[in-house]
Motif scaffolding. Structure first.
Motif, PDB file in Angstrom:
ATOM      1  N   ARG A 224     -15.118  17.402  12.915  1.00  0.00           N
ATOM      2  CA  ARG A 224     -16.734  17.638  13.115  1.00  0.00           C
ATOM      3  C   ARG A 224     -17.832  16.659  12.392  1.00  0.00           C
ATOM      4  O   ARG A 224     -17.285  16.486  10.985  1.00  0.00           O
ATOM      5  CB  ARG A 224     -17.068  18.840  12.482  1.00  0.00           C
ATOM      6  CG  ARG A 224     -18.536  19.326  12.878  1.00  0.00           C
ATOM      7  CD  ARG A 224     -18.603  20.943  12.722  1.00  0.00           C
ATOM      8  NE  ARG A 224     -18.391  21.309  11.123  1.00  0.00           N
ATOM      9  CZ  ARG A 224     -18.280  22.659  10.848  1.00  0.00           C
ATOM     10  NH1 ARG A 224     -18.469  23.593  11.750  1.00  0.00           N
ATOM     11  NH2 ARG A 224     -18.052  22.894   9.581  1.00  0.00           N
ATOM     12  N   GLY A 229     -22.968  17.836  13.940  1.00  0.00           N
ATOM     13  CA  GLY A 229     -22.372  19.098  14.289  1.00  0.00           C
ATOM     14  C   GLY A 229     -21.194  18.626  15.514  1.00  0.00           C
ATOM     15  O   GLY A 229     -20.604  19.697  15.925  1.00  0.00           O
ATOM     16  N   THR A 231     -18.358  17.984  17.630  1.00  0.00           N
ATOM     17  CA  THR A 231     -16.975  18.281  17.521  1.00  0.00           C
ATOM     18  C   THR A 231     -15.943  17.467  18.413  1.00  0.00           C
ATOM     19  O   THR A 231     -16.356  17.449  19.707  1.00  0.00           O
ATOM     20  CB  THR A 231     -16.671  19.964  17.768  1.00  0.00           C
ATOM     21  OG1 THR A 231     -17.060  20.332  18.876  1.00  0.00           O
ATOM     22  CG2 THR A 231     -17.345  20.477  16.520  1.00  0.00           C
TER      23      THR A 231
END
Length: 342
Positions: A224, A229, A231
């Motif tokens: 991540r 954020g 992923t």
């Protein structure tokens, strides 16, 4: 009756609420559902000697192999935000100034030759910061590959499952700096690392020889990006199971998922270890993935399905509208820009 106990790396953070660690029964790690999975030699005998492959002739005539695009210059330049499939379950990733290598198998397997060339020379794989090992099977953890990478990457650190260190020392004859994690644990990359790395469940098993059944854990990885954020999930080897719902609950929706689609026939031998293309598509949808990149097909002959079948079935699933994610099928060595996968 063997006693049971729970294990984890006490130095690493557990990220799932109320999770106490991986359950072991005696010397063996339990699988998803906290049950022992012990593949039997009787199933191997049934597969190899007592059952005829109904697709044997089709498989013999199927000479398909993934296309190969040389990637030496991209790897040498460490092109930012770049993901490269090297074949089977091996990936090279340069992301936020860090270089990761997943399950590298750079040579032929014992008694099984590669069906296509590696898209770079093994000696091109330098500047690796983190070597990620999902589990100990020989088509994911190769002794010669580990030894070569350790020699030419003296600062490389291994991120792997509980039991990985003793396995590397015993099988590869050397031990690079290694962090071991249990499921739902976060590796320690330092306070200022731009990427977080988590070790997550998989429905699989471990064995390399006689007497080591399930003594090393198996699992998957999620990376991540701290700033955004975003992923990237690497599924390793896994059968379908409830752990994918749990991963989506913890992290979803996921942006990029790398899922295995091959080595699924005969089902009586493979269905508790691997996914077929329909199951992989289902799992991708469960993870609410934005982008799916298939792996674990085309490079080694490990099972009964014809070489081209896994990808052909997955593309049929896409054409029929059953996959929510955008499918990417790169050639081995073809660079993909992870920053552009919105």
């Amino acid at each position: 009756m063997p006693t049971s106990h729970r294990v984890r790396n006490e130095k690493l953070r557990i990220i799932r609420s109320r999770y106490e660690g991986n359950l072991m029964i005696g010397r063996e790690f339990t699988n998803v559902g906290e049950e022992l999975y012990e593949p039997t030699f009787s199933n191997v005998l049934r597969w190899k000697f007592l059952t005829k492959n109904p697709q044997a002739q089709e498989k013999k005539q199927d000479t398909w192999a993934p296309a190969v695009q040389p990637c030496t210059e991209v790897i040498r330049q460490r092109l930012p935000d770049t993901l490269i499939w090297l074949g089977h379950a091996s990936f090279w990733l340069c992301w936020n100034g860090l270089t990761f290598l997943f399950d590298p198998v750079l040579f032929d397997l014992p008694l099984i030759k590669r069906r296509h060339a590696l898209p770079c020379a093994p000696t091109d794989l330098t500047g690796i910061n983190y070597l990620l090992l999902s589990h100990g099977h020989r088509d994911h953890l190769d002794d010669d590959s580990i030894r070569l990478l350790a020699r030419q990457n003296p600062k490389m650190q291994v991120l792997g499952p509980l039991g990985a260190a003793k396995l590397l020392k015993r099988t590869a004859g050397m031990l690079p700096p290694t962090q071991e994690a249990g499921w739902w644990q976060q590796f320690d990359l330092g306070p200022d690392a731009p990427i977080e790395v988590f070790y997550l469940p998989a429905a699989h098993w471990h064995r390399r020889g006689i007497g080591d059944l399930n003594t090393v854990l198996w699992g998957s990885f999620l990376l991540r990006e701290v700033a955004t954020g975003r992923t990237l999930y690497f599924g390793g080897d896994s059968a379908e199971g409830p752990h994918f719902y749990q991963i989506e609950e913890q992290f979803g929706p996921l942006d990029i998922v790398l899922l295995p689609i091959g080595a699924y026939k005969p089902a009586f031998m493979m269905n508790r270890s691997h996914m077929n293309p329909h199951e992989a598509a289902k799992v991708s949808n469960q993870l609410r993935a934005g982008h799916l990149i298939p792996m674990h097909y085309g490079t080694y002959d490990l099972s009964d399905e014809p070489a081209s079948e896994p990808l052909r079935l997955l593309e049929q699933i896409v054409s029929e509208g059953w996959l929510s994610a955008e499918l990417h099928v790169p050639a081995a060595g073809e660079p993909l820009n992870v920053a552009e996968m919105e």
